[in-house]
Design an enzyme around this catalytic site. Structure first.
Site, PDB file in Angstrom:
ATOM      1  N   CYS A   1      19.643 -26.760   1.521  1.00 11.42           N
ATOM      2  CA  CYS A   1      21.026 -26.276   1.675  1.00 11.42           C
ATOM      3  C   CYS A   1      22.057 -27.340   2.028  1.00 11.42           C
ATOM      4  O   CYS A   1      23.114 -27.404   1.397  1.00 11.42           O
ATOM      5  CB  CYS A   1      21.071 -25.197   2.740  1.00 11.42           C
ATOM      6  SG  CYS A   1      20.131 -23.752   2.278  1.00 11.42           S
TER       7      CYS A   1
ATOM      8  N   VAL B   1      19.381 -15.359  -6.248  1.00 15.52           N
ATOM      9  CA  VAL B   1      18.878 -16.379  -7.182  1.00 15.52           C
ATOM     10  C   VAL B   1      19.314 -17.772  -6.741  1.00 15.52           C
ATOM     11  O   VAL B   1      20.216 -17.928  -5.926  1.00 15.52           O
ATOM     12  CB  VAL B   1      19.387 -16.117  -8.621  1.00 15.52           C
ATOM     13  CG1 VAL B   1      18.821 -14.832  -9.163  1.00 15.52           C
ATOM     14  CG2 VAL B   1      20.906 -16.088  -8.654  1.00 15.52           C
TER      15      VAL B   1
ATOM     16  N   THR C   1      22.554 -27.631  -7.453  1.00 18.56           N
ATOM     17  CA  THR C   1      23.672 -28.491  -7.840  1.00 18.56           C
ATOM     18  C   THR C   1      23.581 -28.750  -9.346  1.00 18.56           C
ATOM     19  O   THR C   1      22.488 -28.962  -9.878  1.00 18.56           O
ATOM     20  CB  THR C   1      23.579 -29.827  -7.070  1.00 18.56           C
ATOM     21  OG1 THR C   1      23.526 -29.531  -5.670  1.00 18.56           O
ATOM     22  CG2 THR C   1      24.780 -30.719  -7.340  1.00 18.56           C
TER      23      THR C   1
ATOM     24  N   ARG D   1       4.750 -15.643  -9.706  1.00 15.90           N
ATOM     25  CA  ARG D   1       5.324 -15.554  -8.364  1.00 15.90           C
ATOM     26  C   ARG D   1       5.153 -14.136  -7.797  1.00 15.90           C
ATOM     27  O   ARG D   1       4.776 -13.954  -6.644  1.00 15.90           O
ATOM     28  CB  ARG D   1       6.811 -15.944  -8.446  1.00 15.90           C
ATOM     29  CG  ARG D   1       7.515 -15.981  -7.134  1.00 15.90           C
ATOM     30  CD  ARG D   1       8.791 -16.768  -7.266  1.00 15.90           C
ATOM     31  NE  ARG D   1       8.500 -18.188  -7.332  1.00 15.90           N
ATOM     32  CZ  ARG D   1       8.767 -19.030  -6.318  1.00 15.90           C
ATOM     33  NH1 ARG D   1       9.344 -18.596  -5.239  1.00 15.90           N
ATOM     34  NH2 ARG D   1       8.479 -20.291  -6.414  1.00 15.90           N
TER      35      ARG D   1
ATOM     36  N   GLU E   1      23.452 -15.644   3.799  1.00  7.85           N
ATOM     37  CA  GLU E   1      22.224 -15.684   4.595  1.00  7.85           C
ATOM     38  C   GLU E   1      22.246 -16.923   5.475  1.00  7.85           C
ATOM     39  O   GLU E   1      22.365 -18.027   4.979  1.00  7.85           O
ATOM     40  CB  GLU E   1      21.029 -15.726   3.637  1.00  7.85           C
ATOM     41  CG  GLU E   1      19.699 -15.641   4.336  1.00  7.85           C
ATOM     42  CD  GLU E   1      19.676 -14.495   5.331  1.00  7.85           C
ATOM     43  OE1 GLU E   1      19.688 -13.346   4.918  1.00  7.85           O
ATOM     44  OE2 GLU E   1      19.665 -14.780   6.553  1.00  7.85           O
TER      45      GLU E   1
ATOM     46  N   ASN F   1      27.156 -24.470   7.103  1.00  5.29           N
ATOM     47  CA  ASN F   1      26.175 -25.508   6.780  1.00  5.29           C
ATOM     48  C   ASN F   1      26.789 -26.903   6.868  1.00  5.29           C
ATOM     49  O   ASN F   1      26.149 -27.840   7.347  1.00  5.29           O
ATOM     50  CB  ASN F   1      25.589 -25.271   5.388  1.00  5.29           C
ATOM     51  CG  ASN F   1      24.402 -24.317   5.446  1.00  5.29           C
ATOM     52  OD1 ASN F   1      23.895 -24.024   6.528  1.00  5.29           O
ATOM     53  ND2 ASN F   1      23.964 -23.826   4.306  1.00  5.29           N
TER      54      ASN F   1
ATOM     55  N   LEU G   1      19.749 -17.579   7.757  1.00  3.26           N
ATOM     56  CA  LEU G   1      18.449 -17.882   8.365  1.00  3.26           C
ATOM     57  C   LEU G   1      18.006 -19.301   8.012  1.00  3.26           C
ATOM     58  O   LEU G   1      18.383 -19.855   6.984  1.00  3.26           O
ATOM     59  CB  LEU G   1      17.393 -16.861   7.962  1.00  3.26           C
ATOM     60  CG  LEU G   1      16.967 -16.652   6.515  1.00  3.26           C
ATOM     61  CD1 LEU G   1      16.072 -17.750   6.009  1.00  3.26           C
ATOM     62  CD2 LEU G   1      16.247 -15.307   6.420  1.00  3.26           C
ATOM     63  N   ALA G   2      17.218 -19.866   8.911  1.00  6.38           N
ATOM     64  CA  ALA G   2      16.693 -21.216   8.693  1.00  6.38           C
ATOM     65  C   ALA G   2      15.200 -21.113   8.436  1.00  6.38           C
ATOM     66  O   ALA G   2      14.529 -20.207   8.947  1.00  6.38           O
ATOM     67  CB  ALA G   2      16.967 -22.085   9.913  1.00  6.38           C
TER      68      ALA G   2
END
Ligand code: UDX
Length: 438
Positions: free
Chosen positions: A247, A58, A62, A10, A131, A195, A133-134
């Site tokens: 999310c 990180v 779920t 990554r 955060e 959310n 942001l979308a």
């Protein structure tokens, strides 16, 4: 800013010309800053030692097993990051929770940090900086956010100073009146609540879309009319085949689980119903496809346009397309899939080998649409609107169906061409009514 990850592949990708995620505007930002004030590395220890401030971003998926399985947030990665921070820190740090976490996570993390730091006198200040942001608009959301929320222990001087330090970072580009400070728990809960409320809006309009189809009302007109009420506002009222993304569902389940843990079953049930309505919307869509096509889609080629959970991203996490594809496959359909950003390997991972026997992924829409009996729109990619639908009609089996799960196409134009059109929450085509015996 040094971004660290344990995964070498990554980090290599972040250091290459092919960034590991697609996000409009991201390439430009990374190219402009990389090697100057933005670095990517797997040397977590060195980065932790050197940092004054550590953003922990990180995954908090779920839980798949054990207590709270299927609902609670799995904090394994968070805890292990905290243990590393504690082990390697030799100077005071501000620790910023960026990951979405259950309320009062900061308390647990503080305990892990304090009990595991061998260096004497090291102090950790924990802040929550959720955060908002979308995906698809991440860079715009970052450069011009509605608000930045910073939670800390504002009841004492150290906490206030830590908050102020982070406020100063954001104040480099965000107007100060948009930077809000709150106590830690309010900040943590605000993220889950934001959310949940956004998802609840979608489930609400999706519920109304079902009623619109029964009554002849048009859900777009209803959305427009209610959105004019300044208390409701116009955004996030697009009926769809269902919300997806990493999310919404995860955070609602987590919120509901926290409520359950506090004995608030009614509150938990209220939020579970938002997820229930989302599932209903996906099932309802599949039922429409099957019933419209004379109650059988066995061996019929169904072109599925879009697989990502929304446009301008290659992300497929919790995308409604997974459930819709699975539902149609159960009824025997052969799915011809095209998404401009999602690679076949990703679809394979999401759907599994068995389902892939009924799915063919295409690199262009033309092949996916050739000889199809129906088209289902799963993602609102702009390019779908620009296709020559007259030509598409020519190469499809008749009657040719369009099922628009995003309400993005020009339905009147499609009907004029000869398509049988189903659009969510819109008056039902007479052909479909008779096919369903309504
Ligand atoms: C969301 C939140 O918006 C963001 O603030 C948070 O930080 C992360 O979760 P994201 O999941 O990236 O962001 O996308 P979002 O734009 O919120 O869309 C989520 C899902 O809802 C998508 O599947 C989208 O298609 C769907 N949606 C959105 C609708 O169905 N109708 C709408 O009106 C809006």
């Amino acid at each position: 800013m040094t971004v660290v990850d344990l995964n070498q592949q990554r980090i290599d990708a972040w250091n290459s010309d092919n960034l590991p995620i697609y996000e409009p505007g991201l390439d430009e930002v990374v190219k402009a800053c990389r090697g100057k004030n933005l670095f990517f590395s797997t040397d977590c220890e060195a980065a932790i030692r050197a940092a004054q401030c550590i953003f922990v971003s990180v995954n908090t998926p779920t839980k798949k097993t054990g207590l709270g399985k299927g609902k609670a947030a799995d904090l394994t990665y968070w805890e292990s990051a905290a243990r590393n921070i504690a082990a390697w820190s030799t100077s005071d740090k501000i620790i910023v929770e960026k990951s979405t976490v259950p309320v009062r996570t900061a308390e647990a993390i503080e305990k892990v940090l304090l009990r595991n730091c061998p260096a004497p006198g090291v102090h950790f200040d924990i802040l929550s900086n959720p955060e908002f942001l979308a995906e698809g608009t991440a860079i715009d959301d970052l450069t011009a956010p509605d608000r930045v929320l910073i939670g800390g222990k504002i009841e004492n001087d150290r906490g206030t100073a830590a908050c102020a330090a982070l406020v100063d970072v954001y104040a480099n580009w965000v107007p100060r009146e948009r930077i809000l400070t709150a106590n830690l728990w309010s900040a943590e809960l605000s993220k889950l609540t934001a959310n949940a409320m956004l998802a609840q809006r979608i489930s609400s309009i999706n519920a109304i879309s079902a009623l619109c189809e029964c009554t002849g009302a048009d859900v777009s007109q209803v959305s427009f009319a209610i959105g004019k009420d300044s208390r409701i506002g116009p955004k996030f009222l697009n009926a769809s085949v269902g919300f997806g993304g990493s999310c919404f569902q995860k955070d609602i389940l987590n919120l509901a689980y926290i409520c359950e843990c506090h004995g608030l079953q009614e509150v938990a049930d209220y939020w579970y119903s938002v997820v229930g309505m989302n599932d209903y919307q996906k099932t309802r869509f599949v039922r429409r496809v099957v019933s419209a096509m004379f109650n059988t889609i066995r061996n019929k080629k169904i072109a599925m346009l879009g697989f990502a959970f929304k446009k301008d991203t290659g992300d497929t996490r919790e995308t409604p397309a997974i459930d819709v594809a699975a539902g149609m496959i159960e009824d025997g359909a052969k799915i011809a899939l095209y998404d401009p950003q999602v690679p076949e390997e990703q679809v394979r991972m999401d759907m599994g080998e068995e389902a892939m026997k009924s799915i063919t992924c295409y690199k262009n829409p033309t092949d996916a649409l050739q000889d199809a009996h129906a088209v289902t729109i799963m993602t609102e990619w702009d390019e779908f609107k620009t296709y020559d639908w007259k030509e598409i009609y020519q190469v499809m089996h008749k009657p040719a169906f369009v099922f628009d799960g995003r309400n993005i196409l020009d339905h009147a134009h499609l009907s004029e061409i000869g398509f049988i059109v189903y659009a969510l929450g819109k008056p039902i085509d007479p052909f479909l009514k008779s096919a369903e015996g309504a």
